[in-house]
Design a protein around this motif. Structure first.
Motif, PDB file in Angstrom:
ATOM      1  N   THR A  15      98.309 111.945  43.592  1.00 58.46           N
ATOM      2  CA  THR A  15      97.991 113.016  42.645  1.00 58.46           C
ATOM      3  C   THR A  15      99.028 113.065  41.534  1.00 58.46           C
ATOM      4  O   THR A  15      98.697 113.185  40.349  1.00 58.46           O
ATOM      5  CB  THR A  15      97.935 114.368  43.364  1.00 58.46           C
ATOM      6  N   ILE A  16     100.295 112.960  41.921  1.00 56.03           N
ATOM      7  CA  ILE A  16     101.378 113.009  40.930  1.00 56.03           C
ATOM      8  C   ILE A  16     101.298 111.822  39.986  1.00 56.03           C
ATOM      9  O   ILE A  16     101.364 111.976  38.756  1.00 56.03           O
ATOM     10  CB  ILE A  16     102.741 113.055  41.644  1.00 56.03           C
ATOM     11  N   THR A  17     101.130 110.623  40.533  1.00 56.82           N
ATOM     12  CA  THR A  17     101.143 109.432  39.677  1.00 56.82           C
ATOM     13  C   THR A  17      99.898 109.353  38.797  1.00 56.82           C
ATOM     14  O   THR A  17      99.925 108.691  37.752  1.00 56.82           O
ATOM     15  CB  THR A  17     101.241 108.164  40.538  1.00 56.82           C
ATOM     16  N   ALA A  18      98.820 110.026  39.190  1.00 51.08           N
ATOM     17  CA  ALA A  18      97.628 110.039  38.343  1.00 51.08           C
ATOM     18  C   ALA A  18      97.846 110.827  37.070  1.00 51.08           C
ATOM     19  O   ALA A  18      97.154 110.615  36.070  1.00 51.08           O
ATOM     20  CB  ALA A  18      96.447 110.630  39.114  1.00 51.08           C
ATOM     21  N   VAL A  19      98.806 111.737  37.098  1.00 55.96           N
ATOM     22  CA  VAL A  19      99.029 112.645  35.972  1.00 55.96           C
ATOM     23  C   VAL A  19     100.334 112.359  35.254  1.00 55.96           C
ATOM     24  O   VAL A  19     100.427 112.448  34.038  1.00 55.96           O
ATOM     25  CB  VAL A  19      99.018 114.111  36.470  1.00 55.96           C
ATOM     26  N   ASP A  20     101.343 111.991  36.027  1.00 63.07           N
ATOM     27  CA  ASP A  20     102.717 111.969  35.520  1.00 63.07           C
ATOM     28  C   ASP A  20     103.253 110.543  35.536  1.00 63.07           C
ATOM     29  O   ASP A  20     103.161 109.849  36.555  1.00 63.07           O
ATOM     30  CB  ASP A  20     103.579 112.880  36.411  1.00 63.07           C
ATOM     31  N   SER A  21     103.813 110.105  34.410  1.00 64.28           N
ATOM     32  CA  SER A  21     104.439 108.778  34.341  1.00 64.28           C
ATOM     33  C   SER A  21     105.932 108.898  34.067  1.00 64.28           C
ATOM     34  O   SER A  21     106.561 107.940  33.627  1.00 64.28           O
ATOM     35  CB  SER A  21     103.781 107.952  33.232  1.00 64.28           C
ATOM     36  N   SER A  22     106.497 110.060  34.338  1.00 57.13           N
ATOM     37  CA  SER A  22     107.911 110.304  34.081  1.00 57.13           C
ATOM     38  C   SER A  22     108.775 109.556  35.093  1.00 57.13           C
ATOM     39  O   SER A  22     108.295 109.104  36.136  1.00 57.13           O
ATOM     40  CB  SER A  22     108.198 111.805  34.162  1.00 57.13           C
ATOM     41  N   PRO A  23     110.085 109.443  34.803  1.00 57.27           N
ATOM     42  CA  PRO A  23     110.980 108.821  35.784  1.00 57.27           C
ATOM     43  C   PRO A  23     110.964 109.540  37.126  1.00 57.27           C
ATOM     44  O   PRO A  23     111.094 108.907  38.183  1.00 57.27           O
ATOM     45  CB  PRO A  23     112.364 108.937  35.106  1.00 57.27           C
ATOM     46  N   GLN A  24     110.801 110.869  37.123  1.00 58.98           N
ATOM     47  CA  GLN A  24     110.744 111.606  38.381  1.00 58.98           C
ATOM     48  C   GLN A  24     109.539 111.179  39.206  1.00 58.98           C
ATOM     49  O   GLN A  24     109.615 111.034  40.428  1.00 58.98           O
ATOM     50  CB  GLN A  24     110.693 113.107  38.115  1.00 58.98           C
ATOM     51  N   ALA A  25     108.408 110.975  38.531  1.00 59.53           N
ATOM     52  CA  ALA A  25     107.204 110.551  39.247  1.00 59.53           C
ATOM     53  C   ALA A  25     107.377 109.137  39.809  1.00 59.53           C
ATOM     54  O   ALA A  25     106.965 108.850  40.944  1.00 59.53           O
ATOM     55  CB  ALA A  25     106.000 110.614  38.317  1.00 59.53           C
ATOM     56  N   ARG A  26     107.981 108.253  39.017  1.00 61.35           N
ATOM     57  CA  ARG A  26     108.230 106.896  39.524  1.00 61.35           C
ATOM     58  C   ARG A  26     109.199 106.929  40.700  1.00 61.35           C
ATOM     59  O   ARG A  26     109.070 106.156  41.651  1.00 61.35           O
ATOM     60  CB  ARG A  26     108.773 106.013  38.403  1.00 61.35           C
ATOM     61  N   GLY A  27     110.166 107.851  40.643  1.00 60.47           N
ATOM     62  CA  GLY A  27     111.082 108.014  41.771  1.00 60.47           C
ATOM     63  C   GLY A  27     110.363 108.480  43.023  1.00 60.47           C
ATOM     64  O   GLY A  27     110.720 108.093  44.145  1.00 60.47           O
ATOM     65  N   ALA A  28     109.340 109.314  42.845  1.00 60.24           N
ATOM     66  CA  ALA A  28     108.559 109.773  43.987  1.00 60.24           C
ATOM     67  C   ALA A  28     107.849 108.603  44.660  1.00 60.24           C
ATOM     68  O   ALA A  28     107.768 108.520  45.893  1.00 60.24           O
ATOM     69  CB  ALA A  28     107.554 110.830  43.543  1.00 60.24           C
ATOM     70  N   VAL A  29     107.332 107.678  43.865  1.00 57.69           N
ATOM     71  CA  VAL A  29     106.660 106.505  44.423  1.00 57.69           C
ATOM     72  C   VAL A  29     107.645 105.652  45.217  1.00 57.69           C
ATOM     73  O   VAL A  29     107.360 105.217  46.344  1.00 57.69           O
ATOM     74  CB  VAL A  29     106.017 105.673  43.290  1.00 57.69           C
ATOM     75  N   ASP A  30     108.818 105.433  44.651  1.00 61.21           N
ATOM     76  CA  ASP A  30     109.837 104.621  45.347  1.00 61.21           C
ATOM     77  C   ASP A  30     110.279 105.319  46.634  1.00 61.21           C
ATOM     78  O   ASP A  30     110.443 104.664  47.674  1.00 61.21           O
ATOM     79  CB  ASP A  30     111.042 104.403  44.434  1.00 61.21           C
ATOM     80  N   GLY A  31     110.468 106.639  46.552  1.00 56.54           N
ATOM     81  CA  GLY A  31     110.875 107.374  47.750  1.00 56.54           C
ATOM     82  C   GLY A  31     109.830 107.315  48.839  1.00 56.54           C
ATOM     83  O   GLY A  31     110.149 107.176  50.031  1.00 56.54           O
TER      84      GLY A  31
END
Length: 455
Positions: free
Chosen positions: A86-102
């Motif tokens: 849900t986050i990555t569908a909307v947000d491409s910020s560094p925080q969102a990319r960090g969420a994917v890595d985490g």
């Protein structure tokens, strides 16, 4: 869960495979029921009492607890995957990319803990009739360790999910806006199309509005393709833009009949005004003749170009009126409106020039008959400013006194200038007007200073 595919089930014992599949497919309450049923049913398994059965029961309890922890971790991972997507569908910020890595790092921890659990389950068949107490105890220890590891990883997963809360809230808010925004944009396009059809059915072409509406077709296509292809943020922006542009087309289409009627009214009004000004402009030359005959060159020299300029402006106004009428007949509404604006400006300029000639003669006649009225007006303005400058003071402020003294001197020079054989009455009038303006500026300055407490 990814971890369930790390070890092929073909290598597991039949009993362990049945247990794992049942845990992954049944809700938690049914899992417990299925497990407890194996103890209370009327099966053919032989049971041994005493210490052996106690060890078996403890191992089975550890297996059940580990299975429940495995199920909870699997459910939490599935839920968290949805949140991250849900986050990555909307947000491409560094925080969102960090969420994917985490989340990926947590996935590796989950795989390890799941592998440990599946290994422990596969290693021990607790349904064996000849299960030794020592083997049951070892199974219990391994299953307890697997359960504790699953619980620790679940706690890490929960903490990570909590940290994602603000990002998830923001993403869900945008997703909640998506469907209504797209629907509003589609509805606006339909409304604009209907309004345009209604106007055209009344005989108006409105080609420029049709072109603007047609330009939105590619935007509608991309809206229909959805956020999955173009992204949530871009889709939201596109929906807002389509909504705004479509509503503008609809509003203009609905206003078009009234706009046409207003253009017709202005055409009639401006034609009438142009005719009236043509008549008035013819009187300028006689006025100039009288000014030349009775007053000095300085009193009327600036008015000399008025007849020629008025004739030119009136001629241009007539040409623009004709063009505006043609634009109206061809339903080129923006062109007609712009041309009528030009006509109005030309007529305003002519009106001012023609009026200036008549006003000049009237004022010069009045001051030539009796200049005292204009003189007294100027003296009163200066005295009023002087009284204000002295209010509450023994001596005036030099910043106020100096311009007022200059105004008095200017007034006296203007009056003295009338004593010649051919007085310049226009210079006299303009000088007295300047004196009144000087006095008014001093008054305004004093009031501003006293209002702010600096005077």
């Amino acid at each position: 869960m990814t971890a369930t595919h790390t070890r092929p089930h073909a290598r597991a014992k039949a009993g362990a495979v049945r247990d794992v599949l049942a845990l992954m497919l049944l809700p938690v309450p049914l899992i417990g029921a299925a497990i407890s049923g194996s103890f209370t049913g009327g099966g053919t398994r032989r049971w041994f009492g005493g210490r052996g059965e106690s060890a078996r029961a403890e191992a089975q309890a550890a297996k059940d607890a580990a299975a429940a922890a495995f199920y909870e971790l699997d459910t939490a991972q599935r839920d968290l995957r949805i949140s991250v997507e849900t986050i990555t569908a909307v947000d491409s910020s560094p925080q969102a990319r960090g969420a994917v890595d985490g989340f990926a790092a947590l996935g590796r921890r989950i795989d390890e803990a799941s592998h440990q659990y599946i290994t422990a389950v596969d290693a021990h068949d607790l349904d064996r009739d000849d299960l030794e107490p020592s083997v049951a105890a070892r199974a219990r220890e391994e299953l307890n360790r697997a359960k504790e590891e699953l619980t620790r990883v679940k706690a890490e997963l929960d903490r990570f999910a909590e940290e994602l809360g603000p990002l998830l809230d923001k993403a869900e808010t945008q997703l909640a806006r998506l469907a209504p925004a797209v629907e509003r944009a589609r509805a606006a396009l339909l409304s604009a199309s209907n309004a345009l059809d209604s106007v055209r059915s009344s005989g108006m072409r409105a080609d420029y509005l049709a072109a603007r509406l047609a330009s939105l077709a590619p935007e509608l296509t991309m809206l229909n393709q959805g956020a999955g292809r173009h992204g949530v943020t871009d889709t939201l922006h596109r929906a807002d833009r389509v909504l705004r542009d479509a509503e503008a087309v609809r509003a203009e289409a609905e206003q078009l009949p009234g706009r046409a009627a207003e253009i017709d009214r202005r055409l009639v009004s401006l034609r009438t005004r142009a005719e009236a000004l043509t008549t008035r402009a013819a009187s300028v030359e006689p006025v100039l003749s009288e000014l030349r005959r009775r007053f000095s060159l300085a009193c009327w020299q600036d008015l000399q170009p008025v007849p020629e300029r008025a004739a030119r402006d009136l001629r241009q106004a007539g040409e623009r009126l004709k063009e505006a009428a043609e634009a109206r007949d061809e339903q080129r509404w923006p062109d007609a409106t712009a041309l009528l604006g030009t006509v109005r400006a030309l007529l305003n300029s002519t009106d001012e020039a023609v009026s200036a000639a008549g006003d000049r003669l009237q004022r010069l006649n009045a001051v030539a008959d009796d200049p005292r009225q204009e003189t007294e007006r100027a003296r009163f303005a200066v005295r009023d400013a002087q009284r204000l400058a002295m209010a509450g003071r023994h001596t005036p402020d030099p910043r106020h006194a100096r311009p007022l003294d200059d105004a008095v001197a200017r007034l006296e020079r203007a009056v003295a200038g009338l004593e010649g054989r051919h007085p310049d009455y226009w210079h006299f009038l303009t000088e007295l007007e300047a004196v009144r303006q000087d006095a008014a500026r001093v008054v305004e300055r004093i009031r501003e200073e006293r209002g702010s407490g600096s005077g």
